[in-house]
Write a protein that holds these residues in place. Structure first.
Motif, PDB file in Angstrom:
ATOM      1  N   LEU A 151       6.716  30.060  21.371  1.00 18.00           N
ATOM      2  CA  LEU A 151       7.095  30.010  19.963  1.00 18.00           C
ATOM      3  C   LEU A 151       6.664  31.244  19.174  1.00 18.00           C
ATOM      4  CD1 LEU A 151       6.442  26.253  19.172  1.00 18.00           C
ATOM      5  CD2 LEU A 151       8.614  27.397  19.610  1.00 18.00           C
ATOM      6  N   THR A 152       5.838  32.090  19.751  1.00 19.18           N
ATOM      7  CA  THR A 152       5.477  33.324  19.060  1.00 19.18           C
ATOM      8  C   THR A 152       6.632  34.312  19.187  1.00 19.18           C
ATOM      9  OG1 THR A 152       4.464  34.308  21.026  1.00 19.18           O
ATOM     10  CG2 THR A 152       3.040  32.960  19.592  1.00 19.18           C
ATOM     11  N   LEU A 153       6.607  35.349  18.373  1.00 17.38           N
ATOM     12  CA  LEU A 153       7.674  36.344  18.439  1.00 17.38           C
ATOM     13  C   LEU A 153       7.700  37.021  19.808  1.00 17.38           C
ATOM     14  CD1 LEU A 153       9.920  37.756  16.874  1.00 17.38           C
ATOM     15  CD2 LEU A 153       8.244  39.435  16.124  1.00 17.38           C
ATOM     16  N   LYS A 154       6.535  37.353  20.309  1.00 14.55           N
ATOM     17  CA  LYS A 154       6.445  37.988  21.627  1.00 14.55           C
ATOM     18  C   LYS A 154       6.933  37.026  22.714  1.00 14.55           C
ATOM     19  CE  LYS A 154       3.138  40.627  24.363  1.00 14.55           C
ATOM     20  NZ  LYS A 154       1.744  41.086  24.463  1.00 14.55           N
ATOM     21  N   GLY A 155       6.549  35.764  22.606  1.00 16.97           N
ATOM     22  CA  GLY A 155       6.983  34.773  23.587  1.00 16.97           C
ATOM     23  C   GLY A 155       8.481  34.529  23.532  1.00 16.97           C
ATOM     24  N   ALA A 156       9.048  34.528  22.330  1.00 17.19           N
ATOM     25  CA  ALA A 156      10.489  34.319  22.186  1.00 17.19           C
ATOM     26  C   ALA A 156      11.267  35.469  22.822  1.00 17.19           C
ATOM     27  CB  ALA A 156      10.858  34.182  20.719  1.00 17.19           C
ATOM     28  N   TYR A 157      10.787  36.687  22.637  1.00 15.75           N
ATOM     29  CA  TYR A 157      11.463  37.832  23.241  1.00 15.75           C
ATOM     30  C   TYR A 157      11.290  37.844  24.750  1.00 15.75           C
ATOM     31  CZ  TYR A 157      13.330  40.205  19.200  1.00 15.75           C
ATOM     32  OH  TYR A 157      14.093  40.530  18.111  1.00 15.75           O
ATOM     33  N   ARG A 158      10.100  37.494  25.233  1.00 19.14           N
ATOM     34  CA  ARG A 158       9.896  37.423  26.692  1.00 19.14           C
ATOM     35  C   ARG A 158      10.824  36.388  27.308  1.00 19.14           C
ATOM     36  NH1 ARG A 158       3.403  37.789  27.901  1.00 19.14           N
ATOM     37  NH2 ARG A 158       3.233  40.024  27.521  1.00 19.14           N
ATOM     38  N   ALA A 159      10.907  35.242  26.684  1.00 21.82           N
ATOM     39  CA  ALA A 159      11.792  34.191  27.195  1.00 21.82           C
ATOM     40  C   ALA A 159      13.251  34.636  27.123  1.00 21.82           C
ATOM     41  CB  ALA A 159      11.582  32.899  26.417  1.00 21.82           C
ATOM     42  N   GLY A 160      13.619  35.353  26.065  1.00 20.19           N
ATOM     43  CA  GLY A 160      14.985  35.849  25.936  1.00 20.19           C
ATOM     44  C   GLY A 160      15.349  36.836  27.030  1.00 20.19           C
ATOM     45  N   TYR A 161      14.444  37.764  27.300  1.00 22.50           N
ATOM     46  CA  TYR A 161      14.704  38.724  28.381  1.00 22.50           C
ATOM     47  C   TYR A 161      14.689  38.042  29.741  1.00 22.50           C
ATOM     48  CZ  TYR A 161      14.427  42.525  25.030  1.00 22.50           C
ATOM     49  OH  TYR A 161      14.658  43.366  23.970  1.00 22.50           O
ATOM     50  N   ALA A 162      13.850  37.017  29.909  1.00 23.38           N
ATOM     51  CA  ALA A 162      13.845  36.249  31.159  1.00 23.38           C
ATOM     52  C   ALA A 162      15.179  35.528  31.345  1.00 23.38           C
ATOM     53  CB  ALA A 162      12.691  35.250  31.158  1.00 23.38           C
ATOM     54  N   VAL A 163      15.738  35.003  30.255  1.00 21.46           N
ATOM     55  CA  VAL A 163      17.048  34.343  30.327  1.00 21.46           C
ATOM     56  C   VAL A 163      18.119  35.345  30.742  1.00 21.46           C
ATOM     57  CG1 VAL A 163      18.880  33.337  28.885  1.00 21.46           C
ATOM     58  CG2 VAL A 163      16.562  32.452  28.743  1.00 21.46           C
ATOM     59  N   LEU A 164      18.088  36.534  30.162  1.00 21.15           N
ATOM     60  CA  LEU A 164      19.089  37.546  30.525  1.00 21.15           C
ATOM     61  C   LEU A 164      18.956  37.963  31.985  1.00 21.15           C
ATOM     62  CD1 LEU A 164      19.107  39.785  27.319  1.00 21.15           C
ATOM     63  CD2 LEU A 164      20.765  38.055  28.011  1.00 21.15           C
ATOM     64  N   GLY A 165      17.719  38.148  32.448  1.00 22.09           N
ATOM     65  CA  GLY A 165      17.498  38.511  33.851  1.00 22.09           C
ATOM     66  C   GLY A 165      17.927  37.404  34.798  1.00 22.09           C
ATOM     67  N   ALA A 166      17.537  36.169  34.491  1.00 22.70           N
ATOM     68  CA  ALA A 166      17.924  35.041  35.340  1.00 22.70           C
ATOM     69  C   ALA A 166      19.432  34.845  35.334  1.00 22.70           C
ATOM     70  CB  ALA A 166      17.219  33.774  34.866  1.00 22.70           C
ATOM     71  N   THR A 167      20.066  35.107  34.188  1.00 24.03           N
ATOM     72  CA  THR A 167      21.522  35.010  34.105  1.00 24.03           C
ATOM     73  C   THR A 167      22.181  36.025  35.025  1.00 24.03           C
ATOM     74  OG1 THR A 167      21.451  34.178  31.841  1.00 24.03           O
ATOM     75  CG2 THR A 167      23.508  35.194  32.561  1.00 24.03           C
ATOM     76  N   ALA A 168      21.686  37.250  34.994  1.00 21.31           N
ATOM     77  CA  ALA A 168      22.274  38.302  35.843  1.00 21.31           C
ATOM     78  C   ALA A 168      22.108  37.970  37.323  1.00 21.31           C
ATOM     79  CB  ALA A 168      21.637  39.648  35.512  1.00 21.31           C
ATOM     80  N   VAL A 169      20.903  37.558  37.707  1.00 14.80           N
ATOM     81  CA  VAL A 169      20.641  37.265  39.129  1.00 14.80           C
ATOM     82  C   VAL A 169      21.455  36.064  39.600  1.00 14.80           C
ATOM     83  CG1 VAL A 169      18.851  36.495  40.731  1.00 14.80           C
ATOM     84  CG2 VAL A 169      18.363  38.327  39.111  1.00 14.80           C
ATOM     85  N   SER A 170      21.466  34.997  38.804  1.00 15.69           N
ATOM     86  CA  SER A 170      22.191  33.802  39.231  1.00 15.69           C
ATOM     87  C   SER A 170      23.716  34.002  39.177  1.00 15.69           C
ATOM     88  CB  SER A 170      21.763  32.589  38.420  1.00 15.69           C
ATOM     89  OG  SER A 170      21.947  32.823  37.038  1.00 15.69           O
ATOM     90  N   THR A 171      24.200  34.834  38.274  1.00 17.14           N
ATOM     91  CA  THR A 171      25.636  35.133  38.248  1.00 17.14           C
ATOM     92  C   THR A 171      26.042  35.872  39.504  1.00 17.14           C
ATOM     93  OG1 THR A 171      25.692  35.216  35.839  1.00 17.14           O
ATOM     94  CG2 THR A 171      27.462  36.330  36.991  1.00 17.14           C
ATOM     95  N   VAL A 172      25.266  36.859  39.893  1.00 15.41           N
ATOM     96  CA  VAL A 172      25.557  37.598  41.128  1.00 15.41           C
ATOM     97  C   VAL A 172      25.490  36.666  42.328  1.00 15.41           C
ATOM     98  CG1 VAL A 172      24.721  39.424  42.665  1.00 15.41           C
ATOM     99  CG2 VAL A 172      24.869  39.840  40.211  1.00 15.41           C
ATOM    100  N   ALA A 173      24.476  35.777  42.362  1.00 15.18           N
ATOM    101  CA  ALA A 173      24.350  34.858  43.478  1.00 15.18           C
ATOM    102  C   ALA A 173      25.550  33.897  43.553  1.00 15.18           C
ATOM    103  CB  ALA A 173      23.054  34.050  43.334  1.00 15.18           C
ATOM    104  N   LEU A 174      26.004  33.403  42.424  1.00 12.65           N
ATOM    105  CA  LEU A 174      27.163  32.497  42.427  1.00 12.65           C
ATOM    106  C   LEU A 174      28.450  33.228  42.792  1.00 12.65           C
ATOM    107  CD1 LEU A 174      26.505  30.233  39.312  1.00 12.65           C
ATOM    108  CD2 LEU A 174      26.447  29.565  41.714  1.00 12.65           C
ATOM    109  N   VAL A 175      28.589  34.473  42.365  1.00 14.40           N
ATOM    110  CA  VAL A 175      29.805  35.227  42.680  1.00 14.40           C
ATOM    111  C   VAL A 175      29.877  35.543  44.167  1.00 14.40           C
ATOM    112  CG1 VAL A 175      30.957  37.457  42.330  1.00 14.40           C
ATOM    113  CG2 VAL A 175      30.139  36.159  40.377  1.00 14.40           C
ATOM    114  N   LEU A 176      28.739  35.790  44.789  1.00 18.28           N
ATOM    115  CA  LEU A 176      28.735  36.139  46.215  1.00 18.28           C
ATOM    116  C   LEU A 176      28.771  34.934  47.125  1.00 18.28           C
ATOM    117  CD1 LEU A 176      26.219  39.118  46.159  1.00 18.28           C
ATOM    118  CD2 LEU A 176      28.721  39.178  46.175  1.00 18.28           C
ATOM    119  N   MET A 177      28.778  33.729  46.590  1.00 18.90           N
ATOM    120  CA  MET A 177      28.860  32.523  47.442  1.00 18.90           C
ATOM    121  C   MET A 177      30.256  32.354  47.990  1.00 18.90           C
ATOM    122  SD  MET A 177      26.536  29.775  45.381  1.00 18.90           S
ATOM    123  CE  MET A 177      26.466  28.537  46.653  1.00 18.90           C
TER     124      MET A 177
END
Length: 177
Positions: A151-177
């Motif tokens: 809930l802190t500003l730093k935590g919100a940004y960390r979670a946001g960047y984690a979402v973007l990274g996880a989105t990229a990795v899981s999108t690539v994994a789903l596309v290559l299935m």
């Protein structure tokens, strides 16, 4: 000090700090003349034109020219857009299946997709996988906020960047299935 104990403090303060204008309202009304207000009756169309002219001068909210885009509100907008798009796709396919079950059954869909070139298949997979994975990971981010995490500003940004990274990795994994 003694007057406060007896109970005269608040009455004394009221008299001491009362404005002079309040005490002399009658004299003040005589000195200051009343201002006349003139009104003009307008037809409904004219008042609507005035209102429309005033609305054109108002800025949009939030005013995009003065606010710097932030990860938090961009991800919020993207989460709503992906949720709406995925819902529209689900309801659209469901209604199409109800209308023409022979055309949109599994065998016909697989046969249609198998006949497409590979670049179209991969493009279609990316178009389907990216919103799905982003909405999934951002939904987990919102659940973590509901539990009181990040809930802190730093935590919100960390979670946001984690979402973007996880989105990229899981999108690539789903596309290559």
């Amino acid at each position: 000090m003694m007057s406060a104990r007896v109970g005269l403090g608040s009455a004394t303060r009221r008299v001491a700090f009362a404005p002079v204008i309040g005490r002399n309202q009658i004299a003040l009304r005589i000195v200051i003349p009343k201002r006349g207000v003139q009104i003009q009756s307008l037809p409904p169309s004219a008042s609507q034109e005035i209102l429309n002219a005033q609305r054109l001068k108002r800025p949009s909210s939030p005013h995009f020219t003065i606010y710097q885009p932030q990860l938090t509100w961009l991800s919020s907008i993207a989460n709503r857009a992906t949720g709406g798009a995925l819902s529209a796709l689900l309801y659209g396919f469901s209604l199409a299946y109800l209308v023409a079950p022979g055309t949109f059954d599994s065998a016909h869909v697989i046969e249609f997709v198998a006949g497409l070139p590979d670049y179209v298949k991969y493009t279609g997979k990316v178009i389907l996988a990216a919103p799905f994975t982003f909405h999934f990971w951002n939904g987990l981010r919102h659940l973590s906020w509901d539990m009181g995490k990040f809930l802190t500003l730093k935590g919100a940004y960390r979670a946001g960047y984690a979402v973007l990274g996880a989105t990229a990795v899981s999108t690539v994994a789903l596309v290559l299935m």
